[in-house]
Design a protein around this motif. Structure first.
Motif, short mmCIF file in Angstrom:
data_model
loop_
_atom_site.label_atom_id
_atom_site.label_comp_id
_atom_site.label_asym_id
_atom_site.label_seq_id
_atom_site.Cartn_x
_atom_site.Cartn_y
_atom_site.Cartn_z
N ASP A 37 9.02 7.22 4.29
CA ASP A 37 9.22 5.98 5.31
C ASP A 37 9.31 4.73 4.27
O ASP A 37 9.94 3.83 4.48
CB ASP A 37 8.87 6.17 6.27
CG ASP A 37 9.18 7.36 7.38
OD1 ASP A 37 9.98 7.94 6.99
OD2 ASP A 37 8.38 7.74 8.18
N LEU A 38 7.93 4.64 3.68
CA LEU A 38 7.62 3.31 3.11
C LEU A 38 8.68 3.23 1.96
O LEU A 38 8.76 1.99 1.58
CB LEU A 38 6.36 3.55 2.37
CG LEU A 38 5.15 3.49 3.49
CD1 LEU A 38 3.51 3.97 2.78
CD2 LEU A 38 5.07 2.44 4.28
N GLU A 39 9.20 4.21 1.44
CA GLU A 39 10.12 4.25 0.19
C GLU A 39 11.30 3.48 0.90
O GLU A 39 11.91 2.66 0.23
CB GLU A 39 10.32 5.58 -0.52
CG GLU A 39 11.21 5.29 -1.75
CD GLU A 39 11.44 6.62 -2.40
OE1 GLU A 39 11.72 6.64 -3.50
OE2 GLU A 39 11.08 7.71 -1.90
N LYS A 40 11.63 4.10 1.87
CA LYS A 40 13.00 3.37 2.50
C LYS A 40 12.78 1.96 2.77
O LYS A 40 13.89 1.38 2.59
CB LYS A 40 13.34 4.36 3.70
CG LYS A 40 13.77 5.75 3.57
CD LYS A 40 14.09 6.28 4.79
CE LYS A 40 14.21 7.86 4.55
NZ LYS A 40 14.05 8.66 5.63
N GLU A 41 11.62 1.70 3.31
CA GLU A 41 11.48 0.04 3.69
C GLU A 41 11.12 -0.56 2.39
O GLU A 41 11.01 -1.84 2.79
CB GLU A 41 10.32 0.23 4.63
CG GLU A 41 10.61 0.78 5.95
CD GLU A 41 9.26 0.77 6.67
OE1 GLU A 41 8.40 0.44 6.54
OE2 GLU A 41 9.38 1.94 7.61
N GLY A 42 10.87 -0.08 1.30
CA GLY A 42 10.63 -0.95 0.00
C GLY A 42 9.08 -1.36 -0.01
O GLY A 42 9.12 -2.57 -0.48
N VAL A 43 8.32 -0.76 0.75
CA VAL A 43 6.88 -1.21 0.83
C VAL A 43 6.30 -1.06 -0.35
O VAL A 43 6.03 0.05 -1.17
CB VAL A 43 6.04 -0.51 2.16
CG1 VAL A 43 4.60 -1.21 2.03
CG2 VAL A 43 6.98 -0.70 3.31
N GLU A 44 5.53 -2.11 -0.76
CA GLU A 44 4.53 -2.07 -2.03
C GLU A 44 3.30 -1.29 -1.58
O GLU A 44 2.49 -1.64 -0.70
CB GLU A 44 4.34 -3.52 -2.51
CG GLU A 44 5.34 -4.15 -3.31
CD GLU A 44 5.42 -3.63 -4.73
OE1 GLU A 44 4.67 -3.40 -5.39
OE2 GLU A 44 6.48 -3.73 -4.87
N ILE A 45 2.82 -0.39 -2.48
CA ILE A 45 1.50 0.37 -2.37
C ILE A 45 0.55 -0.13 -3.31
O ILE A 45 0.54 -0.27 -4.33
CB ILE A 45 1.83 1.77 -2.53
CG1 ILE A 45 2.88 2.42 -1.37
CG2 ILE A 45 0.33 2.58 -2.55
CD1 ILE A 45 3.27 3.71 -1.80
N LYS A 46 -0.80 -0.48 -2.78
CA LYS A 46 -1.87 -0.76 -3.67
C LYS A 46 -2.72 0.32 -3.60
O LYS A 46 -3.42 0.55 -2.37
CB LYS A 46 -2.48 -1.79 -3.08
CG LYS A 46 -1.52 -3.29 -3.22
CD LYS A 46 -2.24 -4.71 -2.57
CE LYS A 46 -1.15 -5.68 -2.88
NZ LYS A 46 -0.06 -5.60 -2.09
N ILE A 47 -3.21 0.82 -4.71
CA ILE A 47 -4.15 1.74 -4.84
C ILE A 47 -5.76 1.17 -4.65
O ILE A 47 -6.01 0.19 -5.58
CB ILE A 47 -4.09 2.45 -6.24
CG1 ILE A 47 -2.74 3.16 -5.90
CG2 ILE A 47 -5.14 3.49 -6.52
CD1 ILE A 47 -2.28 3.87 -7.66
N SER A 48 -6.48 1.85 -4.04
CA SER A 48 -8.07 1.15 -4.17
C SER A 48 -8.49 0.97 -5.58
O SER A 48 -8.46 2.07 -6.01
CB SER A 48 -8.73 2.08 -3.04
OG SER A 48 -8.20 2.19 -1.89
N PRO A 49 -8.89 -0.14 -5.96
CA PRO A 49 -9.63 -0.26 -7.14
C PRO A 49 -10.97 0.54 -7.29
O PRO A 49 -11.28 0.92 -8.36
CB PRO A 49 -9.98 -1.80 -7.33
CG PRO A 49 -10.00 -2.26 -5.66
CD PRO A 49 -9.12 -1.44 -4.94
N GLU A 50 -11.53 0.88 -6.11
CA GLU A 50 -12.90 1.67 -6.19
C GLU A 50 -12.55 3.15 -7.12
O GLU A 50 -13.53 3.55 -7.57
CB GLU A 50 -13.53 1.95 -4.87
CG GLU A 50 -13.87 0.67 -4.11
CD GLU A 50 -12.92 0.10 -3.42
OE1 GLU A 50 -13.20 -0.81 -2.59
OE2 GLU A 50 -11.72 0.76 -3.33
N THR A 51 -11.49 3.75 -7.16
CA THR A 51 -11.07 4.98 -7.84
C THR A 51 -11.64 4.69 -9.50
O THR A 51 -11.82 5.72 -9.84
CB THR A 51 -9.72 5.20 -7.68
OG1 THR A 51 -8.70 4.14 -8.09
CG2 THR A 51 -9.33 5.47 -6.12
N GLN A 52 -11.37 3.44 -9.85
CA GLN A 52 -11.90 3.37 -11.25
C GLN A 52 -13.22 3.12 -11.70
O GLN A 52 -13.53 3.27 -12.92
CB GLN A 52 -10.94 1.99 -11.86
CG GLN A 52 -9.45 1.89 -11.41
CD GLN A 52 -8.85 1.10 -11.81
OE1 GLN A 52 -9.31 -0.34 -12.44
NE2 GLN A 52 -7.59 0.65 -11.44
#
Length: 164
Positions: A37-52
């Motif tokens: 659904d997010l892809e259809k809406e073209g929403v930007e995804i932000k990955i949590s920086p804590e993973t790094q």
């Protein structure tokens, strides 16, 4: 008998406000989306920086991570119910959580693949982080691994600049 619609509950009468409801509404959390659904809406995804900054070895349990609070954080924003995690060598795992995939959910999915591997079998044993390349594949994150678990010191760069 008149032709007026029945007001009492009768199995022969369709109730307008009793619209068909999804049975398990409690298992779906609000603000948690399907990645498609997010892809259809073209929403930007932000990955949590804590993973790094986790310095997590992929063949050890995510429970061994010092920063327990980081594990509870969502893997990305907006939160998704599931995400495919793809490794550069072709391996893929899926992290799922109907209440929103957390960093721990992603680490659990990765750990399941690597828990039986010995240290000497892993060329790059530490998680470096995740990358989202919407042009390559909107619905998956690329998992990056690194050789060393220690964080890269910024002092060494400054030291090199001071010697010039």
């Amino acid at each position: 008998m008149t032709g007026a619609p029945l007001t009492k509950v009768d199995s022969a009468v369709e109730q307008p406000d009793a619209a068909k409801k999804h049975r398990r509404s409690s298992s779906s959390a609000t603000n948690v989306h399907n990645i498609n659904d997010l892809e259809k809406e073209g929403v930007e995804i932000k990955i949590s920086p804590e993973t790094q900054q986790l310095n997590w070895k992929v063949n050890t349990s995510p429970g061994t991570i010092d920063d327990k609070e980081a594990l509870k954080k969502p893997l990305c924003n907006p939160m998704v119910k599931k995400i495919d995690l793809h490794f550069p060598l072709g391996l893929g795992v899926t992290a799922r959580n109907l209440k929103g995939v957390t960093i721990k959910d992603a680490l659990d999915a990765i750990h399941k693949q690597f828990k039986k591997k010995q240290d000497d079998e892993l060329e790059l044993p530490y998680l470096a982080g995740f990358e989202w390349d919407k042009d390559e594949s909107y619905t998956r994150f690329v998992v990056h691994l690194k050789k060393d678990g220690a964080p890269v010191s910024k002092k060494s760069k400054k030291k090199g600049a001071a010697e010039e």
